[in-house]
Scaffold this motif. Structure first.
Motif, PDB file in Angstrom:
ATOM      1  N   LYS A 383      47.899  38.645  37.683  1.00 40.11           N
ATOM      2  CA  LYS A 383      48.016  39.892  36.936  1.00 40.11           C
ATOM      3  C   LYS A 383      49.451  40.398  36.915  1.00 40.11           C
ATOM      4  N   THR A 387      49.375  46.394  35.982  1.00 39.29           N
ATOM      5  CA  THR A 387      47.929  46.271  35.771  1.00 39.29           C
ATOM      6  C   THR A 387      47.198  47.346  36.577  1.00 39.29           C
ATOM      7  N   GLU A 389      43.127  49.002  37.460  1.00 41.96           N
ATOM      8  CA  GLU A 389      41.793  48.416  37.496  1.00 41.96           C
ATOM      9  C   GLU A 389      40.880  49.179  38.457  1.00 41.96           C
ATOM     10  N   PHE A 408      39.840  43.127  30.525  1.00 41.86           N
ATOM     11  CA  PHE A 408      38.714  42.333  31.014  1.00 41.86           C
ATOM     12  C   PHE A 408      37.601  43.268  31.458  1.00 41.86           C
ATOM     13  N   TYR A 423      35.451  36.963  41.172  1.00 47.13           N
ATOM     14  CA  TYR A 423      36.287  37.641  40.179  1.00 47.13           C
ATOM     15  C   TYR A 423      37.746  37.193  40.280  1.00 47.13           C
ATOM     16  N   ASP A 424      38.233  36.913  41.477  1.00 49.78           N
ATOM     17  CA  ASP A 424      39.600  36.407  41.622  1.00 49.78           C
ATOM     18  C   ASP A 424      39.753  35.068  40.904  1.00 49.78           C
ATOM     19  N   THR A 427      39.597  35.531  37.112  1.00 48.37           N
ATOM     20  CA  THR A 427      40.879  36.065  36.641  1.00 48.37           C
ATOM     21  C   THR A 427      41.923  34.968  36.529  1.00 48.37           C
ATOM     22  N   TYR A 431      43.990  33.995  32.972  1.00 50.34           N
ATOM     23  CA  TYR A 431      45.450  33.976  32.817  1.00 50.34           C
ATOM     24  C   TYR A 431      45.967  32.555  32.605  1.00 50.34           C
TER      25      TYR A 431
END
Length: 436
Positions: A383, A387, A389, A408, A423-424, A427, A431
């Motif tokens: 990220k 960013t 979130e 997202f 989720y990591d 992500t 990217y």
């Protein structure tokens, strides 16, 4: 020749200063990934990742959406809403977004701020009088949960509430005398809904609880944004439900976002799953189901600004797309660009230096209402710095990357979720698929 150069320079300056409608401020539409700078082949790795977690029974499924430059490049549903594999998730399923409600309430507060109707450093008791007499916990008697307090060094302000530095906590997540006091006052389990209290009754009751620490001393996640929801009601003269509807949901076309679902939408609310100790997905027991089906309750006027909303992936994408668009979506402006710059500025520079911020990781910090990544965290993950979130209790997630013009939304319903690395990894795939 000199006159020609001056003429060209003047034209360029005029074009640069003229307001040109941004293509990304138009309604979100789905396009082939290449049109937004993605590799379709590499973005398809997200399918493989999600399917692997479902195959290993670590994720029930869900709906996941990625958009860049105002174009949706990934919008898919996976898995099943039932463990007997007969009802598939749909893109328009409705999810309990819990703490992702906080972002909506934050934007509501910032709207009132930029209209001059409140100040960030105003004491909250200016709007909710019972907070004028709130104290900081001093002594506690475990025999009957009675307590004494001392006066706070500074009053709670709107900024304290936006940054979770007020001293108000979640009693449910505490394991000390504060939890006992919350329990005595019947204030456990009220961060999502309440069967009889109105918002006003809940917040007035909350003002009877002592603060866990002096306002401004440190970060501690709590019921702060619920208080801000009540501030919105007081300042606007509207219920939080009506304020959101008039100033956010209607302008943005968020037709499926509610505190309490209309009966005709009950069937679209997905179930919440749990996980066993080994991490496999299981359905919640019937007792908990009654607790988590709060979106189907009758609307009695309690609107939890910190956790009460349910929504769809597309509705929430419209909301955060407006933020990455400098406050505008589909011709409707919900915030000014400079207000968003203020909202997304690091608020914890001083607290981080003394280790009292949200994280000990450099660059993982907090702005007004959101977690924030700054330059110091560059290299922590993919990220971009800037960013911002947050996520929700039932494992929903969103992020906004202004540098990449990227948003997202991840919607699933599982708690506890023992595979937060999911989720990591998703992500990283997103990217990694960016090509331009």
């Amino acid at each position: 020749m000199l006159k020609l150069l001056r003429y060209i320079t003047g034209i360029l300056l005029f074009v640069g200063c003229t307001s040109i409608p941004k293509e990304r401020s138009l309604p979100l539409e789905q396009v082939p990934p290449v049109q937004a700078g993605f590799s379709e082949q590499r973005l398809a790795l997200a399918d493989s990742l999600i399917n692997r977690y479902m195959r290993d029974r670590q994720l029930p499924g869900g709906v996941f959406l990625v958009a860049r430059h105002g174009k949706i490049v990934y919008y898919k549903s996976f898995g099943y809403r039932s463990l007997n594999f007969w009802e598939e998730y749909q893109n328009d399923d409705i999810f309990r977004i819990a703490s992702m409600t906080k972002a909506v309430t934050t934007v509501g507060i910032m709207q009132l701020y930029e209209q001059g109707k409140l100040g960030l450093d105003d004491p909250v008791h200016r709007y909710i009088l019972p907070f004028k007499s709130i104290g900081v916990l001093d002594t506690f008697n475990p025999a009957d949960s009675s307590f004494t307090t001392v006066a706070p060094k500074t009053p709670i302000t709107i900024r304290h509430l936006l940054t979770h530095t007020s001293g108000i906590v979640y009693g449910d997540f505490e394991s000390n005398e504060i939890r006992a006091i919350y329990q005595k006052l019947d204030l456990l389990g009220v961060g999502l809904s309440h069967s009889s209290w109105t918002t006003e009754q809940f917040i007035d009751k909350l003002a009877q609880v002592p603060l866990a620490f002096h306002p401004g001393d440190r970060y501690n996640y709590g019921l702060n944004v619920d208080v801000l929801g009540r501030v919105i009601e007081v300042v606007s003269g509207l219920s939080l439900r009506d304020y959101f509807q008039q100033h956010l949901f209607d302008p943005l076309g968020m037709v499926d976002t509610h505190f309490y679902l209309p009966e005709e939408k009950h069937s679209r609310l997905v179930p919440v799953y749990a996980q066993t100790d080994d991490g496999t997905v299981m359905k919640q027991d019937d007792g908990l189901v009654q607790l988590i089906d709060y979106p189907k309750r009758k609307d009695r006027g309690h609107y939890a600004g910190g956790g009460g909303l349910s929504s769809t992936a597309m509705d929430y994408a419209r909301f955060i797309q407006a933020l990455v668009n400098d406050g505008e979506y589909n011709g409707h402006r919900i915030l000014g660009r400079k207000t968003i710059e203020l909202m997304t500025a690091d608020q914890f520079v001083a607290l981080n230096k003394k280790g009292a911020g949200i994280s000990q990781i450099p660059g993982s910090t907090f702005c007004l209402g959101f977690g924030l990544i700054t330059d110091e965290a560059n290299g922590l993950n993919s990220k971009s710095p800037g960013t911002y979130e947050w996520g929700g209790y039932f494992s929903t997630k969103f992020f906004i990357d202004p540098e990449e013009d990227l948003i997202f939304v991840g919607m699933t319903q599982i708690n506890p979720f023992k595979h937060g690395e999911f989720y990591d990894r998703l992500t990283a795939v997103i990217y990694g698929a960016i090509e331009d």
